[in-house]
Design a protein around this motif. Structure first.
Motif, short mmCIF file in Angstrom:
data_model
loop_
_atom_site.label_atom_id
_atom_site.label_comp_id
_atom_site.label_asym_id
_atom_site.label_seq_id
_atom_site.Cartn_x
_atom_site.Cartn_y
_atom_site.Cartn_z
N UNK A 7 20.65 -49.26 -6.61
CA UNK A 7 19.37 -49.75 -6.09
C UNK A 7 19.02 -51.13 -6.65
N UNK A 8 19.35 -51.36 -7.91
CA UNK A 8 19.14 -52.69 -8.50
C UNK A 8 19.94 -53.73 -7.73
N UNK A 9 21.18 -53.39 -7.42
CA UNK A 9 22.06 -54.32 -6.72
C UNK A 9 21.58 -54.57 -5.29
N UNK A 24 6.39 -55.82 1.03
CA UNK A 24 5.62 -54.60 0.81
C UNK A 24 6.31 -53.50 1.61
N UNK A 25 6.89 -52.53 0.89
CA UNK A 25 7.69 -51.48 1.53
C UNK A 25 7.03 -50.13 1.30
N UNK A 26 6.53 -49.57 2.38
CA UNK A 26 5.77 -48.32 2.28
C UNK A 26 6.68 -47.11 2.43
N UNK A 48 12.78 -47.66 2.60
CA UNK A 48 12.29 -47.43 1.24
C UNK A 48 13.34 -46.67 0.44
N UNK A 49 13.92 -45.65 1.06
CA UNK A 49 14.94 -44.85 0.40
C UNK A 49 16.15 -45.72 0.02
N UNK A 50 16.54 -46.62 0.91
CA UNK A 50 17.69 -47.47 0.67
C UNK A 50 17.47 -48.38 -0.53
N UNK A 51 16.26 -48.93 -0.67
CA UNK A 51 15.99 -49.92 -1.71
C UNK A 51 15.43 -49.33 -3.00
N UNK A 52 14.73 -48.20 -2.88
CA UNK A 52 14.08 -47.63 -4.08
C UNK A 52 14.54 -46.21 -4.42
N UNK A 53 15.16 -45.51 -3.49
CA UNK A 53 15.83 -44.25 -3.79
C UNK A 53 14.97 -43.04 -4.10
N UNK A 253 22.97 -35.29 4.97
CA UNK A 253 23.33 -34.88 3.61
C UNK A 253 22.04 -34.75 2.80
N UNK A 254 22.17 -34.31 1.57
CA UNK A 254 20.97 -34.17 0.73
C UNK A 254 20.32 -35.52 0.45
N UNK A 255 21.09 -36.61 0.58
CA UNK A 255 20.53 -37.96 0.39
C UNK A 255 20.18 -38.62 1.73
N UNK A 256 20.19 -37.82 2.81
CA UNK A 256 19.69 -38.21 4.13
C UNK A 256 20.63 -39.07 4.97
#
Length: 462
Positions: A7-9, A24-26, A48-53, A253-256
């Motif tokens: 996510x940092x990368x 601003x990512x909701x 949001x999931x992609x960038x912040x997990x 998958x469990x991570x969508x």
């Protein structure tokens, strides 16, 4: 979730692509099903999931492209939450798991936004699709709900699309898991395709397989003997001998990360001669498309090549006539194939569609078509290694469309309407695989769901 370095990368790469301001990512919030505390199954926003997990409701992320800082806003639980949900990790602890150290409560979000506006800095947003987030953005930015789409940041959209389009190895591992669950769903549907079985029983069974795989269905199950209706979610019929059951379904998958397969199955386990002929035309188009999918090739050209395979096969059966290339150029094949060959796949079944298909599937070189059928193609631009796309040709006999084209003499030079009338009650056939674009071509994701007609018949009968 993935390791925090992922996510940092990702956020670092996003900062390299956006010049200045604050994104601003909701995240999503719970959505009531029929009263406030009885909610639909929660699904986090994919970007949001992609960038912040972080995969739980009530979060807002922010990325400052000038300072390089990342923020997460959210509220820690109170005792009432703990009573109903058990002990929960703090927002600060969760944020640190994805490499974010700056956190604050949601009550501080308005002050944060007001300060940025007061500094005259740009606030980048993506187009919201949830009503709750539209209302929140209206409150924060003072932009009316019906005008929010006008203020979506094209720069941010293009940057997110650029990143999410190319899948990382860790993402492909998740898509392999989703594929394995999808395989089990479709083979189970084949085994249940016997006369007298209620369509809903099959649909419910394969939904359960998706849930048992650790995720959920990647989109509402399409399952029907009336496969000529492209997105048919009615599962009310009992299966009848000699009919075709079209199943378009996938799992997360469990991570969508999603899978998305389609198979068309003869009820009772035996294709008729007419069904087998049409089926083999669709299968030939699917296989030809797989041969052509490779880096640098416009997906639009792959779509058109698949259309030519189907038009040629239909001509051999007497359903179409004239020059095949001219027929496809004029859109005559769209009577039988009124949609596109495929779309991007990833965290969404139609990956990133909320960001705007013109940005996801097209670019300045290749623009969307306005021709009937081809206008529904969600992906036209040149393919790159790491893209995941679906390959889903189909042939359908839609009585209302046949009648309209006959009465208006649409593409009459290429269609034998008298012969087409013999197929009015045929239904539809679609065959869909998921493909990873590699450095030299493409490869199937996971084990291929049985697709040769003999294979399918064996699974149903066995």
């Amino acid at each position: 979730m993935f390791k925090k370095e992922v996510y940092i990368n990702r956020r670092r790469k996003l900062k390299e692509r956006v010049s200045n301001g604050v994104a601003l990512l909701l995240g999503n919030v719970e959505s009531p099903m029929n009263y406030r505390d009885n909610t639909f199954h929660f699904r986090q926003d994919s970007s949001f999931l992609y960038l912040f997990g972080l995969d739980f409701p009530g979060l807002v992320g922010a990325i400052d492209f000038d300072s390089g800082e990342d923020f997460i806003f959210g509220n820690d639980v109170d005792m009432d939450d703990i009573i109903w949900m058990g002990p929960q990790v703090t927002i600060q602890e969760n944020a640190e798991r994805v490499g974010v150290t700056l956190t604050a409560s949601l009550a501080k979000l308005n002050d944060f936004i007001s300060k940025i506006i007061g500094q005259g800095r740009k606030i980048h947003i993506l187009s919201p699709y949830r009503a709750e987030n539209k209302i929140l953005l209206q409150q924060l930015l003072g932009i009316s709900v019906d005008r929010l789409a006008e203020y979506a940041s094209v720069e941010l959209i293009k940057a997110v699309v650029d990143l999410r389009s190319v899948k990382e190895p860790c993402e492909m591992e998740e898509m392999e898991k989703a594929s394995a669950t999808g395989y089990e769903m479709h083979v189970t549907a084949m085994k249940m395709a016997h006369p007298g079985t209620w369509e809903q029983k099959i649909a419910g069974t394969i939904e359960g397989i998706a849930a048992a795989g650790g995720g959920m269905i990647s989109f509402p199950v399409i399952l029907s003997q009336n496969g000529e209706t492209l997105h048919n979610h009615d599962h009310s019929q009992l299966l009848k001998e000699g009919r075709l059951m079209l199943v378009d379904a996938g799992a997360e998958s469990s991570l969508h990360y999603a899978s998305d397969f389609t198979r068309t199955i003869p009820v009772g386990g035996k294709f008729t001669q007419k069904q087998r002929e049409i089926y083999n035309i669709v299968l030939a188009a699917n296989n030809r498309a797989a041969e052509l999918i490779r880096p640098g090739v416009p997906f639009l050209s792959v779509h058109r090549a698949a259309c030519e395979v189907m038009a040629s096969g239909l001509k051999d059966l007497g359903l179409m006539k004239g020059d095949v290339k001219e027929a496809v150029k004029n859109g005559a094949h769209a009577l039988f194939f009124p949609h596109g060959l495929g779309h991007m796949l990833g965290l969404d079944a139609h990956d990133m569609e909320d960001l705007g298909q013109v940005y996801v599937g097209y670019d300045e070189e290749i623009r969307p078509s306005e021709q009937f059928g081809e206008a529904a193609l969600r992906l036209g631009r040149r393919l790159q290694p790491g893209f995941v796309v679906t390959n889903e040709p189909g042939i359908y006999f839609i009585p209302a469309l046949i009648d309209q084209w006959r009465s208006e003499k649409t593409n009459a030079a290429f269609i034998n309407f008298d012969k087409v009338d013999e197929y009015r009650d045929f239904g539809g056939i679609r065959l869909e695989d998921d493909m990873l674009v590699t450095e030299s071509g493409c490869e199937l994701i996971g084990q291929r769901v049985p697709i040769e007609p003999e294979e399918v018949e064996k699974v149903v009968s066995g």
